[in-house]
Design an enzyme around this catalytic site. Structure first.
Site, short mmCIF file in Angstrom:
data_model
loop_
_atom_site.label_atom_id
_atom_site.label_comp_id
_atom_site.label_asym_id
_atom_site.label_seq_id
_atom_site.Cartn_x
_atom_site.Cartn_y
_atom_site.Cartn_z
N ARG A 1 93.99 32.56 -56.82
CA ARG A 1 95.05 32.30 -57.80
C ARG A 1 95.09 30.80 -58.07
O ARG A 1 94.46 30.00 -57.36
CB ARG A 1 96.41 32.87 -57.35
CG ARG A 1 96.74 32.93 -55.91
CD ARG A 1 97.12 31.63 -55.28
NE ARG A 1 98.03 30.88 -56.09
CZ ARG A 1 98.03 29.58 -56.21
NH1 ARG A 1 97.17 28.85 -55.52
NH2 ARG A 1 98.88 28.96 -56.98
N GLY A 2 95.84 30.44 -59.13
CA GLY A 2 95.80 29.05 -59.59
C GLY A 2 94.85 29.01 -60.79
O GLY A 2 93.73 29.55 -60.71
N LYS B 1 104.32 28.16 -63.06
CA LYS B 1 104.98 29.14 -62.18
C LYS B 1 106.48 29.25 -62.43
O LYS B 1 107.16 28.24 -62.62
CB LYS B 1 104.71 28.72 -60.73
CG LYS B 1 105.31 29.57 -59.65
CD LYS B 1 105.00 31.04 -59.80
CE LYS B 1 103.52 31.35 -59.90
NZ LYS B 1 103.25 32.74 -60.33
N ASP C 1 99.63 26.23 -66.11
CA ASP C 1 98.75 27.37 -66.38
C ASP C 1 98.29 27.39 -67.83
O ASP C 1 97.26 27.96 -68.15
CB ASP C 1 99.46 28.68 -66.03
CG ASP C 1 99.57 28.80 -64.52
OD1 ASP C 1 100.57 28.30 -63.97
OD2 ASP C 1 98.65 29.35 -63.91
O1 MRU Z 1 100.56 32.97 -60.00
P1 MRU Z 1 99.72 31.82 -59.55
O2 MRU Z 1 99.84 31.53 -58.10
O3 MRU Z 1 98.28 31.97 -60.01
O4 MRU Z 1 100.33 30.58 -60.33
C1 MRU Z 1 99.76 29.32 -60.13
C2 MRU Z 1 100.52 28.21 -60.74
O5 MRU Z 1 101.51 28.41 -61.43
C3 MRU Z 1 99.97 26.84 -60.54
O6 MRU Z 1 101.00 25.90 -60.48
C4 MRU Z 1 99.06 26.51 -61.72
O7 MRU Z 1 98.06 27.49 -61.86
C5 MRU Z 1 98.44 25.19 -61.60
S1 MRU Z 1 97.07 25.25 -60.46
C6 MRU Z 1 96.28 23.77 -60.38
#
Ligand code: MRU
Length: 350
Positions: free
Chosen positions: A53-54, A250, A239
């Site tokens: 994830r990320g 997030k 994202d």
């Molecule tokens: O649902 P996730 O854990 O994939 O969400 C991730 C985020 O919101 C991060 O803050 C975002 O992807 C930035 S990662 C460098």
């Protein structure tokens, strides 16, 4: 736990012996384990279930997923279906679509010549380039972002933006780690980040192993900490960033930004250019993923909501550009008129 020394950067996404190796983020902080994936279906499932994830990490993983689709070549129609399944695995982080499209475009000329082996080589080259560029971008983001971190400061962050959220290096967390590494006295408040606890489980673990002082707080504590002057700045990731600078990140990020504005705390966003989506004029056109109600219920020990109640579980929110003090990219820091700054960032030859 594995043999990796505590202060060594982690590689979240790697190609090993014809398979995709990912750090299983659902096991951290209890175990640092890798999973090996051999089919695009496995990559799609790993993205959906947040094994990976990320935004940048899922993009790179999916690019390798395109290579896995070519490795088990079943004809062009099956390949196009695999590409689509990877592209659709999660809707909000634009890095996913961007990386899959890059990988699929590398394959296209070879497939037009009916050469899937040539396409596989081309896609692997592209996926390695995506991974390498992410690593380089994160190094530059850390260098640029350092200018925003005072010598002695307390930083609040939300979700996880470290090695684990990228191929390696991290975005917002990369800046914080670089500030610590170069001798600034930094302390971090990590929002626990409900409902999946990326702050508690991932950010606190990453900062802890790097030696950065970190305190985990319930998401709802950020406002009162800012009010009592205990937060000097906020840095988060993204994202997807729209053409006007609106930032999807997030769920809970918007609340942090509103509180930061109310208390005069600078609110910074760190993201590579692969996270910008110029086809979205504003944040209103960014699709927001809604995830399973069980993610909210299970941490409370429930299998269903109380009778008569429902659960709504949006995974992301949009922070309007006017609440963002600056956006740190690998090409520099954007401030002020985001529409112009983002247009210039993507101008040919920029
Ligand atoms: O649902 P996730 O854990 O994939 O969400 C991730 C985020 O919101 C991060 O803050 C975002 O992807 C930035 S990662 C460098």
């Amino acid at each position: 736990m594995s043999e990796i020394p505590d202060n060594a950067p982690l590689r979240t996404v790697e190609w090993v012996d014809g398979q995709l190796a990912l750090i299983d983020q659902t096991r951290i902080p209890l175990a640092l384990e890798y999973v090996r994936l051999s089919t695009p279906e496995e990559v799609e499932a790993a993205i959906r279930t947040m094994v990976v994830r990320g935004a940048p990490a899922i993009g790179a993983a999916a690019a390798y997923g395109v290579a896995l689709a070519l490795q088990r070549w079943n004809g062009r129609d099956a390949f196009e279906r695999d590409v689509q399944r990877l592209r659709d695995a999660r809707p909000t982080a634009v890095n996913l679509r961007w990386a899959v499209d890059r990988a699929a475009s590398a394959a296209a000329p070879w497939l037009d010549r009916e050469d899937p082996a040539g396409a596989l080589e081309a896609v692997l080259r592209e996926a390695h380039a995506i991974a390498r560029e992410d690593e380089e971008a994160n190094r530059s983001i850390a260098r640029h972002g350092l200018h925003l971190v005072p010598e002695d400061s307390t930083i609040l962050t939300h979700c996880n933006t470290g090695d684990l959220a990228t191929v390696t290096g991290g975005t917002a967390l990369g800046i914080i780690r670089e500030a610590f590494r170069t001798g600034r006295r930094v302390r971090v408040f990590a929002d626990e980040t409900r409902p999946r606890f990326q702050g508690l489980k991932l950010t606190a673990w990453e900062l802890g192993r790097a030696g950065v002082p970190v305190t985990v707080i319930p998401d709802g504590a950020a406002a009162s900490l800012m009010k009592s002057g205990q937060v000097d700045l906020v840095i988060v990731g993204a994202d997807r960033i729209a053409a006007n600078g609106d930032v999807a990140n997030k769920i809970g990020t918007y609340s942090v930004a509103v509180c930061a504005r109310a208390h005069g705390v600078p609110f910074y966003v760190a993201a590579p250019t692969s996270t910008f989506d110029l086809s979205c004029p504003t944040g209103q056109s960014i699709p927001i993923e809604e995830r399973d109600a069980l993610e909210v219920l299970e941490p409370a020990g429930l299998e269903a909501p109380p009778p008569g109640a429902r659960v709504f579980n949006p995974a992301f929110d949009v922070t309007p550009a006017d609440l963002v003090s600056a956006i740190v990219t690998e090409k520099g820091i954007l401030q002020g008129d985001y529409v112009r700054a983002i247009r210039d960032l993507f101008a040919p030859g920029a």
